[in-house]
Write an enzyme that holds these catalytic residues in place. Structure first.
Site, mmCIF file in Angstrom:
data_model
loop_
_atom_site.group_PDB
_atom_site.id
_atom_site.type_symbol
_atom_site.label_atom_id
_atom_site.label_comp_id
_atom_site.label_asym_id
_atom_site.label_seq_id
_atom_site.Cartn_x
_atom_site.Cartn_y
_atom_site.Cartn_z
ATOM 1 N N SER A 55 -8.816 21.210 -16.193
ATOM 2 C CA SER A 55 -8.628 21.645 -14.822
ATOM 3 C C SER A 55 -9.983 21.853 -14.136
ATOM 4 O O SER A 55 -10.806 20.945 -14.113
ATOM 5 C CB SER A 55 -7.754 22.909 -14.807
ATOM 6 O OG SER A 55 -7.261 23.152 -13.522
ATOM 7 N N LYS A 62 -13.530 19.530 -14.014
ATOM 8 C CA LYS A 62 -14.395 19.113 -12.911
ATOM 9 C C LYS A 62 -15.856 19.351 -13.292
ATOM 10 O O LYS A 62 -16.723 18.493 -13.086
ATOM 11 C CB LYS A 62 -14.049 19.896 -11.645
ATOM 12 C CG LYS A 62 -12.592 19.842 -11.194
ATOM 13 C CD LYS A 62 -12.383 20.675 -9.936
ATOM 14 C CE LYS A 62 -10.936 21.139 -9.764
ATOM 15 N NZ LYS A 62 -9.963 20.094 -9.585
ATOM 16 N N TRP A 68 0.188 17.499 -9.076
ATOM 17 C CA TRP A 68 -0.833 18.147 -8.252
ATOM 18 C C TRP A 68 -2.220 17.552 -8.539
ATOM 19 O O TRP A 68 -3.074 17.486 -7.670
ATOM 20 C CB TRP A 68 -0.830 19.652 -8.531
ATOM 21 C CG TRP A 68 -1.600 20.498 -7.569
ATOM 22 C CD1 TRP A 68 -2.684 21.278 -7.834
ATOM 23 C CD2 TRP A 68 -1.313 20.711 -6.174
ATOM 24 N NE1 TRP A 68 -3.108 21.959 -6.706
ATOM 25 C CE2 TRP A 68 -2.270 21.616 -5.668
ATOM 26 C CE3 TRP A 68 -0.342 20.208 -5.299
ATOM 27 C CZ2 TRP A 68 -2.301 22.047 -4.340
ATOM 28 C CZ3 TRP A 68 -0.360 20.628 -3.974
ATOM 29 C CH2 TRP A 68 -1.329 21.532 -3.522
ATOM 30 N N HIS A 106 0.708 20.865 -16.675
ATOM 31 C CA HIS A 106 -0.721 21.159 -16.591
ATOM 32 C C HIS A 106 -1.101 22.132 -17.709
ATOM 33 O O HIS A 106 -0.811 23.327 -17.635
ATOM 34 C CB HIS A 106 -1.015 21.781 -15.223
ATOM 35 C CG HIS A 106 -2.460 21.884 -14.881
ATOM 36 N ND1 HIS A 106 -3.225 20.791 -14.535
ATOM 37 C CD2 HIS A 106 -3.296 22.958 -14.822
ATOM 38 C CE1 HIS A 106 -4.445 21.180 -14.260
ATOM 39 N NE2 HIS A 106 -4.523 22.486 -14.435
#
Length: 424
Positions: free
Chosen positions: A260, A264, A351, A401
């Site tokens: 998540s 990044k 998402w 997720h």
């Protein structure tokens, strides 16, 4: 004699002019205001420079376009990171050679980030004992502290702030109730059994995940407009500073992984630091591995509104006009070339825009081809549960997720393919 002297002076002057001209030509173009940037719904070509020059060779990419693209990402999105500490300070606080029933050695290492005692990284390093040579290593950021990753009573609880929802926490602080709560999330013993070392630290060691944290590293550099994503990536790079000095680890086979928002940061760290040999951002989504121009899942405005501290101030100017960005996330992936990158996703995690992430790999593929790699080895998303293990890899599994033991099995398979099996 005078003529020779004058000729020498003229030659020196000509060389100086040529050097100065070359320096000016290679200098990155000045950054323009967002309103002056061209609006384009199409993805920018990763092999075309800002001035329109096409990149035809690896040398052009490395000497010209890679530095330009790095500067663009830092200026318009993540912010500019401070330089590495001139003389890194590492302290090995504890060594235990008996973890996992004697299969591994655990080290606790403190990495000082400034001349002050805090903030400091508390790095947990676990190395397989059954090895004949230095082990490849996975480095990952965790969300809540090392004490959740392994169930070891001697791994200290973090003393600072924890995010809402941290298992077993009280008033945003760790308690013993959270110890070992993420053992299955990280599956460290499985990694050790496959011959890999593992290293991790709490992202809040570097920068707590909240706006304007006075105890974070960003407060130590008030002249830098950088967000938490860049700060966490910078922290990963400081952990690499240590890993390359540890004789039990192979400095040529360092993989960075994150889930998540930590994914990044993992991609940013890998894009900007070529010591990282393999990059696995898991479900990193908007601001990481999904297109900013995407129409599915989280948008630039939504991520900036919900997490204003993740990116720099300039990125917020693109909230209503992401099509003005002079890059998209395929450019960040391309900065890793020719090193392997695996984008891993879950089918129900819309998402994070799994399909858009595959398009980012397709768009980065020409840069990898420029380096002579196989790039992305498919034109279509592979079927669910099947690893595409080309240099630009992709995987999607059923579920939501999260990071799971099954995800780690895939990470290890991908690393085996590109590093060679660690147990050999």
């Amino acid at each position: 004699m005078k003529f020779r002297w004058a000729l020498g002076c003229l030659a020196f002057l000509l060389l100086w002019i040529l050097d100065a001209s070359a320096a000016l030509m290679s200098r990155p173009a000045p950054m323009r205001d967002v309103g002056e940037l061209k609006s384009s719904p199409e993805l920018p070509d990763p092999l075309v420079m800002s001035g329109g020059e096409r990149v035809e060779t690896k040398k052009q990419w490395l000497k010209k376009h890679r530095p330009e693209l790095t500067a663009l990402f830092q200026h318009y999105m993540y912010g500019t990171m401070p330089p590495a500490p001139w003389k890194p300070q590492f302290t090995v606080e504890r060594v235990d050679r008996t973890v996992f029933d004697g299969k591994a050695t655990l080290k606790q290492v403190t990495i000082n980030l400034t001349k002050k005692e805090s903030p400091a990284i508390h790095l947990l390093v676990i190395t397989p004992n059954a090895r004949s040579k230095p082990a490849p290593v996975f480095l990952g950021l965790n969300f809540y502290g090392n004490y959740m990753v392994v169930n070891d009573p001697d791994v200290p609880l973090p003393t600072g702030w924890l995010p809402n929802g941290a298992p077993g926490s009280t008033n945003n602080h760790a308690t013993e109730a959270g110890r070992g709560k993420q053992v299955d999330v990280w599956a460290v013993e499985q990694t050790v059994e496959r011959g890999y070392a593992f290293a991790t630290f709490y992202n809040g060691d570097v920068e707590p995940d909240r706006p304007n944290a006075p105890e974070g590293i960003r407060a130590q550099f008030p002249d830098h407009d950088w967000g938490a994503i860049a700060a966490w990536a910078w922290g990963l790079q400081r952990a690499v500073d240590y890993l390359v000095t540890d004789g039990a680890l192979d400095p040529e086979r360092i993989a960075v992984v994150g889930h998540s928002r930590n994914g990044k940061a993992a991609l940013v760290a890998g894009a900007f630091d070529e010591r990282i040999a393999l990059v696995i951002p898991l479900q990193a989504g908007c601001g990481g591995t999904a297109p900013s121009r995407g129409k599915i899942g989280e948008t630039v405005k939504q991520i900036n509104d919900r997490f204003p501290h993740w990116f720099n101030a300039e990125f917020k100017k693109f909230n209503e006009q992401p099509e003005r960005l002079p890059f998209d996330q395929h450019g960040l992936i391309a900065l890793c070339a020719p090193r392997p990158v695996l984008l891993s996703n879950a089918a129900e995690d819309t998402w994070a825009n799994p399909a858009g992430q595959f398009e980012m790999l397709r768009a980065a593929d020409p840069v990898y081809r420029l380096f002579g790699t196989d790039g992305l080895g498919a034109q279509q998303i592979p079927e669910t549960g099947k690893l595409l293990d080309s240099t630009l890899g992709y995987y999607i599994r059923p579920g939501k997720h999260s990071m799971t033991r099954e995800d780690w099995r895939i990470f290890l398979d991908f690393a085996d393919n590109h590093f060679g099996e660690a147990r050999r």
